[in-house]
Design a protein around this motif. Structure first.
Motif, mmCIF file in Angstrom:
data_model
loop_
_atom_site.group_PDB
_atom_site.id
_atom_site.type_symbol
_atom_site.label_atom_id
_atom_site.label_comp_id
_atom_site.label_asym_id
_atom_site.label_seq_id
_atom_site.Cartn_x
_atom_site.Cartn_y
_atom_site.Cartn_z
ATOM 1 N N LEU A 251 -8.275 -11.703 -1.231
ATOM 2 C CA LEU A 251 -8.232 -10.535 -2.103
ATOM 3 C C LEU A 251 -8.493 -9.282 -1.268
ATOM 4 C CD1 LEU A 251 -9.658 -10.167 -5.660
ATOM 5 C CD2 LEU A 251 -10.187 -8.419 -3.954
ATOM 6 N N PHE A 252 -7.639 -8.275 -1.451
ATOM 7 C CA PHE A 252 -7.777 -7.010 -0.725
ATOM 8 C C PHE A 252 -7.888 -5.850 -1.708
ATOM 9 C CE2 PHE A 252 -5.371 -9.843 2.052
ATOM 10 C CZ PHE A 252 -6.020 -9.700 3.272
ATOM 11 N N TYR A 253 -8.882 -4.996 -1.492
ATOM 12 C CA TYR A 253 -8.975 -3.735 -2.217
ATOM 13 C C TYR A 253 -8.293 -2.662 -1.355
ATOM 14 C CZ TYR A 253 -12.558 -5.915 -5.177
ATOM 15 O OH TYR A 253 -13.241 -6.733 -6.043
ATOM 16 N N VAL A 254 -7.478 -1.807 -1.996
ATOM 17 C CA VAL A 254 -6.757 -0.767 -1.258
ATOM 18 C C VAL A 254 -7.188 0.597 -1.786
ATOM 19 C CG1 VAL A 254 -4.514 0.104 -0.529
ATOM 20 C CG2 VAL A 254 -4.803 -2.350 -0.995
ATOM 21 N N TYR A 255 -8.019 1.275 -0.989
ATOM 22 C CA TYR A 255 -8.560 2.575 -1.411
ATOM 23 C C TYR A 255 -7.490 3.660 -1.293
ATOM 24 C CZ TYR A 255 -11.963 6.333 -1.975
ATOM 25 O OH TYR A 255 -12.660 7.425 -2.437
ATOM 26 N N ASP A 256 -7.510 4.593 -2.270
ATOM 27 C CA ASP A 256 -6.533 5.688 -2.312
ATOM 28 C C ASP A 256 -5.104 5.163 -2.214
ATOM 29 O OD1 ASP A 256 -8.522 7.514 -2.626
ATOM 30 O OD2 ASP A 256 -8.290 8.502 -0.691
ATOM 31 N N SER A 257 -4.842 4.099 -2.922
ATOM 32 C CA SER A 257 -3.508 3.478 -2.912
ATOM 33 C C SER A 257 -2.441 4.426 -3.422
ATOM 34 C CB SER A 257 -3.528 2.213 -3.765
ATOM 35 O OG SER A 257 -4.158 2.464 -5.022
ATOM 36 N N TYR A 258 -2.833 5.399 -4.263
ATOM 37 C CA TYR A 258 -1.867 6.339 -4.847
ATOM 38 C C TYR A 258 -1.228 7.264 -3.809
ATOM 39 C CZ TYR A 258 -6.140 9.085 -4.547
ATOM 40 O OH TYR A 258 -7.282 9.679 -4.087
ATOM 41 N N LEU A 259 -1.762 7.293 -2.586
ATOM 42 C CA LEU A 259 -1.187 8.147 -1.548
ATOM 43 C C LEU A 259 0.188 7.650 -1.091
ATOM 44 C CD1 LEU A 259 -4.359 8.796 0.662
ATOM 45 C CD2 LEU A 259 -3.322 10.317 -1.029
ATOM 46 N N THR A 260 0.466 6.384 -1.322
ATOM 47 C CA THR A 260 1.765 5.798 -0.981
ATOM 48 C C THR A 260 2.561 5.623 -2.271
ATOM 49 O OG1 THR A 260 0.802 4.620 0.898
ATOM 50 C CG2 THR A 260 2.908 3.799 0.063
ATOM 51 N N PRO A 261 3.812 6.052 -2.320
ATOM 52 C CA PRO A 261 4.587 5.966 -3.568
ATOM 53 C C PRO A 261 4.878 4.525 -3.978
ATOM 54 C CG PRO A 261 5.966 6.745 -1.760
ATOM 55 C CD PRO A 261 4.568 6.722 -1.238
ATOM 56 N N PRO A 262 5.022 4.287 -5.284
ATOM 57 C CA PRO A 262 5.255 2.930 -5.791
ATOM 58 C C PRO A 262 6.448 2.230 -5.155
ATOM 59 C CG PRO A 262 4.762 4.420 -7.599
ATOM 60 C CD PRO A 262 4.895 5.273 -6.382
ATOM 61 N N GLU A 263 7.525 2.979 -4.916
ATOM 62 C CA GLU A 263 8.715 2.340 -4.349
ATOM 63 C C GLU A 263 8.449 1.817 -2.940
ATOM 64 O OE1 GLU A 263 9.339 6.908 -4.315
ATOM 65 O OE2 GLU A 263 8.577 5.344 -5.690
ATOM 66 N N SER A 264 7.542 2.447 -2.209
ATOM 67 C CA SER A 264 7.191 1.950 -0.876
ATOM 68 C C SER A 264 6.330 0.699 -0.975
ATOM 69 C CB SER A 264 6.467 3.032 -0.083
ATOM 70 O OG SER A 264 7.314 4.142 0.170
ATOM 71 N N TRP A 265 5.330 0.743 -1.871
ATOM 72 C CA TRP A 265 4.508 -0.451 -2.061
ATOM 73 C C TRP A 265 5.364 -1.638 -2.497
ATOM 74 C CZ3 TRP A 265 0.307 -0.718 0.333
ATOM 75 C CH2 TRP A 265 -0.662 0.297 0.344
ATOM 76 N N ALA A 266 6.358 -1.373 -3.336
ATOM 77 C CA ALA A 266 7.194 -2.456 -3.854
ATOM 78 C C ALA A 266 7.936 -3.193 -2.740
ATOM 79 C CB ALA A 266 8.188 -1.906 -4.881
#
Length: 442
Positions: A251-266
């Motif tokens: 399990l990984f927590y990702v701090y300030d994840s909103y800095l990367t756009p959803p399409e990139s995370w996808a």
């Protein structure tokens, strides 16, 4: 008549004073109407398929000097005088960035700068410069261990003993890639094996809290995840969780994840992404930070497995406001996501942000913490995070603190309670949390 009038006026004054005092006290326990002047990392703000439902009853723990109870979310230790447990569904955020001259040839983070407000007019009305340890440290509280080094093995051993005493089974380690650090610190990745060894001696698990760093992208995150799993995945303290599909995943927590756009995370977190980790040896359970309400839709579209709230200041953000947790939990349940609320004993960061007093949340001798813990319990989460064990800059620590007065500083403390007061409160609540969960499962 004059005497009666005077008595009536005195009584009215005292009643008004009582009402005012009560309202000021309640301010520490209730959400505020909004927030501004964001905490570190927040000033940068600007479908996944085959989702897995998580079952924390199947936490994988390594063999040790304990026996498993009927619930696999805990281990029970037997000593000559008593039995006690630690719980793997209680996670606690941990920071490794402190340094002292004895171990590091200088103070690190204890001498943190006073962060200026972005409005020059406001900044001009507040103190500037940096702190000068050991008498003047970048915290409103003073640690029992003094301004320590995270590299001191005696400090690490004390920390693990305190976390064990608090019954928190998973240490969530603030992590940067090798050679990378926050703006005020130095790289600490080389210390991670020592932390994991120390945690393992106390049957504590370690999860990774991946911090934002310059150039963090979905592609660099792939490299980070691969590095962590390759290097630590077989360590006895490496935390893993079992999904209902039977896969055991970190399990990984990702701090300030909103800095990367959803399409990139996808591209990383959905099965059809160009460099997807799904179904590979580097798959995991990835938990994003929810700050604003809109983030829940971004988190869903990104392919994350869940969301956490982090901030210990009730009312500071949408995600950290207790009154919103029921709605967030309902959204997560409807979309097969894990909701992990974060609770803390209080918040005061004016030692590093002297202009941010309006976000202070007083501890009220533990009442604020108990209110937060009860708010988390009320939404029936599978996991709860504690903010924090040792984030001293923001005054969220449950680590032991002591009274301290110097020529220039009068530090806050836990009196009239003992230095371990918040460790004890955490243990009591963790035990109650697991009793309640047994009832939910029935």
């Amino acid at each position: 008549m004059t005497r009666l009038r005077r008595k009536a006026l005195v009584a009215l004054f005292l009643f008004t004073l009582f009402i005012f005092g009560t309202m000021m006290g309640l301010r520490t326990l209730k959400p505020s109407d909004g927030f501004s002047d964001l905490a570190p990392g927040m000033d940068f703000m600007g479908e996944r398929s085959e989702r897995r439902r998580l079952d924390v009853k199947d936490v994988v723990v390594s063999p040790g000097q304990f026996h498993m109870s009927s619930s696999d979310t805990k281990v029970v230790f037997t000593r000559s005088d008593r039995e006690y447990s630690i719980f793997y569904d209680v996670h606690i955020f941990y920071y490794l960035w402190y340094g002292s001259p004895s171990m590091d040839n200088k103070y690190i983070h204890w001498d943190h700068v006073l962060v200026p407000h972005w409005d020059p007019k406001i900044a001009a009305s507040h103190a500037q410069g940096k702190h000068t340890p050991p008498e003047d440290i970048a915290s409103s509280f003073y640690p029992e261990l003094g301004p320590y080094s995270s590299r001191d093995p005696n400090v690490l051993e004390s920390h693990m003993a305190q976390i064990e005493a608090a019954a928190a089974g998973v240490l969530v380690l603030s992590w940067y890639p090798p050679g990378v650090a926050d703006d005020h610190g130095e790289p600490t990745e080389d210390l991670v094996p020592t932390v994991m060894d120390a945690a393992h001696r106390h049957s504590i698990k370690v999860a990774f809290h991946i911090q934002p760093y310059k150039g963090r992208t979905d592609q660099s995150m792939y490299d980070n995840i691969k590095y962590i799993i390759d290097k630590y995945g077989k360590h006895g303290a490496f935390y893993k969780l079992r999904s209902t599909t039977g896969r055991v995943l970190p399990l990984f927590y990702v701090y300030d994840s909103y800095l990367t756009p959803p399409e990139s995370w996808a591209e990383l977190l959905t099965a059809k992404g160009s460099h997807s980790i799904r179904g590979t040896p580097y798959d995991g359970i990835f938990v994003a930070l929810i700050v604003e309400e809109r983030h829940k839709y971004d988190i869903l579209a990104s392919g994350f497995d869940g969301m956490y709230t982090y901030f210990a200041s009730n009312g500071f953000s949408f995600g950290s406001s207790h009154q919103n947790w029921k709605a967030i939990k309902a959204f997560c349940d409807a979309n097969n996501l894990l909701f992990i609320p974060s609770v803390g004993p209080g918040y005061v960061d004016t030692a590093v942000r002297p202009w941010n007093n309006h976000n202070t949340r007083n501890r009220v001798n533990g009442r604020y913490y108990e209110t937060s813990l009860q708010a988390a319990l009320s939404v029936r989460p599978e996991i709860v995070t504690i903010t924090s064990f040792n984030q001293w800059h923001e005054g969220t620590q449950i680590e032991k603190a002591v009274p301290k007065k110097t020529v220039t500083r009068l530090y806050l403390d836990y009196q009239p309670n003992q230095p371990d007061h918040y460790l004890e409160l955490t243990r009591q609540w963790a035990e109650n949390f697991n009793k309640e969960k047994d009832k939910w499962l029935m």
